[in-house]
Design an enzyme around this catalytic site. Structure first.
Site, PDB file in Angstrom:
ATOM      1  N   HIS A   1     -18.408   0.329 -22.650  1.00 57.75           N
ATOM      2  CA  HIS A   1     -18.831   0.464 -24.245  1.00 57.75           C
ATOM      3  C   HIS A   1     -18.289   1.117 -25.016  1.00 57.75           C
ATOM      4  O   HIS A   1     -19.392   1.010 -25.834  1.00 57.75           O
ATOM      5  CB  HIS A   1     -20.455   1.040 -23.327  1.00 57.75           C
ATOM      6  CG  HIS A   1     -20.298   2.717 -23.445  1.00 57.75           C
ATOM      7  ND1 HIS A   1     -20.801   2.678 -22.090  1.00 57.75           N
ATOM      8  CD2 HIS A   1     -20.138   3.633 -23.918  1.00 57.75           C
ATOM      9  CE1 HIS A   1     -20.484   4.309 -21.822  1.00 57.75           C
ATOM     10  NE2 HIS A   1     -19.856   4.369 -22.915  1.00 57.75           N
TER      11      HIS A   1
ATOM     12  N   ASP B   1     -16.402   8.815 -20.317  1.00 58.41           N
ATOM     13  CA  ASP B   1     -16.156   7.270 -20.651  1.00 58.41           C
ATOM     14  C   ASP B   1     -14.587   6.793 -20.083  1.00 58.41           C
ATOM     15  O   ASP B   1     -13.605   7.517 -20.498  1.00 58.41           O
ATOM     16  CB  ASP B   1     -15.643   7.216 -22.573  1.00 58.41           C
ATOM     17  CG  ASP B   1     -17.297   7.839 -22.960  1.00 58.41           C
ATOM     18  OD1 ASP B   1     -18.404   6.781 -22.879  1.00 58.41           O
ATOM     19  OD2 ASP B   1     -17.291   8.620 -23.965  1.00 58.41           O
TER      20      ASP B   1
ATOM     21  N   ASP C   1     -25.117   5.613 -22.431  1.00 59.29           N
ATOM     22  CA  ASP C   1     -24.687   5.685 -23.652  1.00 59.29           C
ATOM     23  C   ASP C   1     -24.178   4.141 -24.309  1.00 59.29           C
ATOM     24  O   ASP C   1     -23.222   4.383 -24.989  1.00 59.29           O
ATOM     25  CB  ASP C   1     -23.157   6.576 -23.456  1.00 59.29           C
ATOM     26  CG  ASP C   1     -22.639   6.663 -24.654  1.00 59.29           C
ATOM     27  OD1 ASP C   1     -23.007   6.460 -25.882  1.00 59.29           O
ATOM     28  OD2 ASP C   1     -21.405   7.043 -24.037  1.00 59.29           O
TER      29      ASP C   1
ATOM     30  N   HIS D   1     -20.823  12.662 -18.086  1.00 60.79           N
ATOM     31  CA  HIS D   1     -20.570  11.634 -18.382  1.00 60.79           C
ATOM     32  C   HIS D   1     -19.077  11.087 -19.137  1.00 60.79           C
ATOM     33  O   HIS D   1     -18.261  11.582 -20.381  1.00 60.79           O
ATOM     34  CB  HIS D   1     -21.485  10.985 -19.482  1.00 60.79           C
ATOM     35  CG  HIS D   1     -20.795   9.737 -20.803  1.00 60.79           C
ATOM     36  ND1 HIS D   1     -21.205   8.295 -19.838  1.00 60.79           N
ATOM     37  CD2 HIS D   1     -19.996   9.035 -21.854  1.00 60.79           C
ATOM     38  CE1 HIS D   1     -21.516   7.583 -20.585  1.00 60.79           C
ATOM     39  NE2 HIS D   1     -20.488   8.036 -21.634  1.00 60.79           N
TER      40      HIS D   1
END
Length: 1004
Positions: free
Chosen positions: A578, A264, A374, A262
């Site tokens: 996000h 970001d 997330d 994951h």
């Protein structure tokens, strides 16, 4: 038998840590190291490889914040190591407890070929297996000295979040640069003992299996000669073989492991660093795929794939091969893992359009799942969008972070505002960085809420955020857990394979209706107001640019700017990630975002202006262009003409101080404090403001959450409030039909203009805040004389209801919530809307007065001032526009929400511009008019029912259309949907409440 369990367990822990793990690399020699520090921003790979480095020793400090250092390591494999496996061990100064949040490196060969990333939990580079001895070793490491933003005091304010304030002192100490012998047998013994030790710790103390493992571990430790671990490791492994071979029982829980990292797209690092994080991780994962034939890796976010293609073509070639082999899997089908609460209808749709199209164009692969592990909660409009994009599944983990209520399912169908249901899975492992620890696997089994009717769950496995992804240790652990007594079984699978199995075994799961509200991170609806305004305004400018460019292309041959709009859409979608749109990134990210939004606005305004001038032609006729989906002042939606006059507004002095604004529809009183004490709907004979209360009330709260400063607002913030009622000025506005109010508080200043447009039943509140507070929360309150047990909030392609009461803990937890352009409250025959041009966070509360009436208060969240991760969050000038709309139906709320976000534009020209398409029902809202993305010239129209009722509407084309198709969001015909008939220029369609529809109109 005496109970010696704790003795054996303690022995295992010490021997593993002090003797067996160190023996994985039993021999080593130092490498020669030199370094070149790139000036300024990162340089191309060729430049970094060609630079002349200077010698540096292990133990030296290196790495200014956000700098790049190119290390060259050289050495010779000792002749006596011939026949053995040799690795380079490259420790840049890692903290193994912080994978993804500190320095990282990408290793290259001298010819520029990427080898793999080096990270805190992944510090090795294979040299040979076996080596011949005497090989010359030369490697280059592009090392990023990213600062630790969230350190041991995780939310302490820091200047490190922006290169402009971070300083230049070196951050890291070069720790190890060696060639070393890798003893694979010892390494395998380490994994054996870790897996069994962790499994043993999760089994009941009175379980026979636990004691069976304990005795096997004891025998293995007895077999290890602590002075010759390598020579006795195979013997120790043999004593574990039987317990590792014992199969799982048939009813065991089954876990689909998906290799995962994951990343970001921006957070505690800027966008440019994410480009490199993705390159390091994909290089790592393609290397691991070569070594591990059963391993499968999935990566979401088409933007990140596009970065690899653009910036690291040598890595991209390896990625493409792994995709072709079916083992490096595109996931999610979105441009980024966006926030889903705040993006508007079209933007949320375009996340899927651009994401899915990228994977289709590059690989011919279409995803069935939305992959959002997330994201901070999920808007009720999302299921319909997922389905309209041709997908059918959703995965997320984040709802497990909720602080108040435990979500009752892990596998279920999620129903959105229009009734669309999506098969949804929350991995019970409760992490999107699973490392295959026994505690994680056991937690997934215990935690799974659908036992007895389902037994499949998914585990996203790997270190994220630049931690390098899945490691060889995780793959080795999973191999032992494939079929091991006492544990869930673990199998590497693609997301689509997991969902197919999960849905097949659980065809009628429970249903959850409405939003998936995260009971945490509520302040992300308000933090970084400039970023949120940039997003909202970009969304509406894109609507205008597409509408007017399409109209001009059809009418005048205007060159439709396909490539420019595509590029801008992708930029806007990227910034909906996000941790960008929610305001939870470092200062650098938001500084760049503000500049990006300003550039986008200039580009889109130029497109709009060119298209409108082409449509207007030469002339002196005053024209008003109306991009909103409803007519106003006689100007049709999507068209232009001279606007009709709409009456006048009077301004008079108010007895006792202040002013009265009256336009014949609404009479408002602003008192000497600049507060709204009356808003009288003259047609209904109804007062809006609750007795004894005042609207337009600015309220200031202290705001220091217990953690997650930019993310959270904790409910106790309400315990203390300051009403800002002192006014420095309450004067007549310059136009003679408005009231100007000036207030100061703390170190800040507010200037407001209250106006009542002629012919309209709405009070417009323009607020300018020069904000210089810290750890404060500013709200704008409207206490309404209205009894309502629920209220409507706009979301994508519709609205949904939240309660105004707090009967249950689920309702009480929603003390801060999201809306798009409006909230609406209603008694059966009369309602009120509060609309906005750029805010999202709000709260609605109710009290019963002594007179028996109900006061329902709507409060708009304007500004916060958290100090982490950006110590200067939102300092400076901000401008907001809101409107109070008394007597509003939900249809009025929809219309006024669009109106405030799409102000009319004024030009002179030859004459009226007819709309390209029209609909005959206000309840049917057109959200997009554009030309088809494939360049065919077809006109694409997207619309939805916006009032929550069934609608029969006729769409009329303002051009010669020869055919019509109902399509998905990607503008592909829906095979199972019959197209409505085209009768001349008219198309009649029936819509369910909130139903979304896309029509593709072929032009003659």
């Amino acid at each position: 038998m005496h109970d010696d369990r704790t003795l054996v367990e303690a022995r295992l822990a010490r021997v593993l840590d002090e003797r067996i793990r160190p023996a994985v690399y039993p021999e080593s020699v130092p490498l020669d190291v030199a370094v070149w520090n790139a000036p300024g921003e990162p340089v191309p790979v060729a430049e970094g490889l060609a630079a002349e480095p200077e010698p540096v020793a292990v133990g030296a400090r290196w790495g200014a914040p956000w700098g790049t250092s190119w290390f060259r390591v050289t050495g010779t494999v000792p002749e006596e190591w011939a026949g053995r496996t040799v690795e380079a061990v490259l420790d840049l100064g890692f903290d193994e407890n912080m994978p993804g949040f500190q320095c990282e490196g990408l290793v290259y060969r001298p010819d520029g070929t990427p080898v793999k990333g080096v990270n805190p939990r992944n510090q090795w580079v294979r040299i040979g297996a076996p080596v011949e001895g005497g090989e010359e070793v030369r490697l280059h490491i592009e090392a990023a000295s990213n600062p630790v933003i969230m350190g041991h005091r995780p939310f302490a304010p820091t200047p490190l979040g922006d290169k402009e304030t971070a300083g230049s002192a070196p951050l890291y100490t070069l720790t190890r640069m060696d060639l070393a012998v890798f003893d694979e047998t010892v390494w395998q013994l380490v994994v054996d003992l870790e897996v069994l030790g962790e499994l043993m710790a999760e089994l009941p103390v009175d379980s026979p299996r636990r004691w069976e493992i304990l005795r096997a571990v004891e025998r293995a430790l007895d077999a290890v000669d602590l002075q010759d671990v390598g020579g006795t490791a195979e013997r120790a492994r043999a004593r574990l073989a039987d317990v590792l071979a014992a199969p799982a029982v048939p009813s065991v829980h089954r876990i689909s492991a998906v290799g995962h990292a994951h990343i970001d797209s921006a957070w505690l690092w800027p966008l440019r660093e994410t480009v490199r994080k993705v390159a390091r991780t994909t290089a790592n994962m393609t290397a691991l795929l070569d070594d591990e034939p059963e391993f499968v890796f999935a990566m979401s976010q088409a933007q990140q794939w596009a970065w690899v293609k653009e910036h690291r073509p040598e890595v991209w070639a390896r990625v493409k091969k792994a995709v072709a082999d079916g083992r490096f899997v595109p996931a999610g089908g979105m441009w980024v893992e966006s926030d889903t609460n705040m993006p508007g209808s079209e933007a949320m749709a375009r996340q899927f359009v651009h994401g899915k199209r990228f994977f289709l164009d590059e690989f011919g692969i279409e995803n069935d799942e939305a992959w959002l592990p997330d994201t901070f909660g999920f808007a009720a409009g999302l299921p319909q969008i997922i389905k309209a994009a041709g997908s059918k599944y959703l995965l997320t983990q984040k709802i497990s972070w909720s602080r108040t209520n435990r979500f009752p399912h892990h596998t279920f169908r999620w129903e959105g505002v229009d009734g669309t249901r999506i098969f949804t899975h929350f991995p019970p492992v409760d992490t999107y960085n699973c490392s295959m620890k026994g505690s994680e696997i056991a937690h997934a089994v215990r935690n799974f809420k659908d036992k007895g009717v389902a037994r499949h769950s998914l585990a996203p496995t790997g270190w994220g955020d630049g931690g390098g992804g899945t490691t060889r240790e995780m793959v080795a652990r999973a191999a032992r857990l494939r079929n091991l007594e006492g544990s869930a079984t673990v199998t590497w699978e693609t997301p689509s394979a997991f969902f197919a199995k999960a849905e097949a075994e659980y065809p009628e799961p429970p249903v959850w209706v409405g939003e998936l509200y995260l009971e945490l991170h509520r302040a992300t609806l308000t933090s970084q107001a400039g970023t949120k305004q940039g997003n909202r305004r970009s969304e509406h400018l894109l609507r205008e640019a597409e509408l007017w460019a399409a109209t001009a292309a059809v009418r005048t041959g205007f060159a439709y700017p396909y490539e420019e709009l595509d590029r801008i859409w992708k930029t806007v979608l990227l910034h909906q990630f996000h941790d960008i749109l929610p305001g939870s990134s470092i200062a650098w990210v938001h500084r760049e975002a503000r500049a990006t939004y300003a550039r986008i606005a200039a580009e889109l305004n130029a497109v709009i202006d060119s298209a409108q001038r082409a449509l207007a032609g030469e002339g002196t006729v005053p024209l008003v262009f109306n991009a909103a989906p409803h007519a106003r002042a006689g100007v049709p939606a999507g068209g232009a003409r001279t606007a009709a006059a709409e009456g006048r507004t009077t301004l008079a002095a108010r007895p006792g101080g202040g002013y009265v604004l009256d336009n014949g529809l609404l009479r408002t009183e602003i008192d000497a404090r600049g507060l709204l004490v009356s808003a009288h709907d003259l047609e209904a004979g109804r007062e809006t403001v609750a007795p004894g209360r005042a609207g337009n009330l600015l309220q200031l709260h202290p705001d220091l959450p217990n953690m997650w400063d930019a993310w959270d607002v904790d409910e106790f913030y309400r315990n203390t409030v300051t009403d800002l009622t002192d006014a420095e000025e309450v004067t007549e506005g310059e136009d003679g039909a408005s009231v100007r109010i000036v207030r100061s508080f703390g170190n800040s200043r507010v200037t407001q203009l209250l106006s009542l447009p002629p012919g309209e039943r709405r009070l417009v509140v323009d607020t300018e805040v020069d904000w210089h507070e810290t750890e404060k929360f500013l709200k704008l309150a409207f206490p309404l004389d209205l009894h309502a047990e629920r209220y409507a909030s706009e979301t994508q392609f519709g609205h949904f209801f939240r309660p105004t009461h707090t009967n249950t803990s689920w309702e009480a937890a929603k003390f801060e919530a999201c809306n798009h352009r409006f909230v609406h409250l209603q008694e059966p025959d009369w309602g009120v809307a509060v609309v906005n041009d750029s805010t999202y966070g709000h709260d609605v509360t109710r009290t019963v007065r002594d007179d028996g009436g109900t006061t329902t208060t709507v409060r708009v969240s304007l500004l916060r001032a958290p100090r982490f991760p950006d110590p200067e969050t939102d300092q400076g000038v901000h401008r907001f526009r809101h409107a109070l709309v008394p007597g509003a139906t939900v249809g009025d709320a929809v219309r006024e929400g669009w109106r405030i976000n799409l102000p009319e534009r004024h030009l002179t020209g030859a004459g009226e511009v007819a709309p390209l398409v029209t609909v005959d029902r206000d309840a049917v809202v057109v959200t997009a008019v554009k030309l088809a993305d494939d360049g065919s010239g077809d006109v694409v129209v997207r619309f939805h029912e916006a009032h929550g009722a069934r609608a029969l509407t006729t769409l009329t084309t303002g051009f010669a259309a020869t055919g019509v198709e109902v399509t998905d969001l990607l503008e592909r015909p829906l095979a199972d949907t019959e197209a409505p008939p085209l009768d001349g220029d008219r198309i009649t369609v029936r819509l369910r409440p909130f139903q979304l529809m896309t029509l593709r109109l072929k032009r003659a």
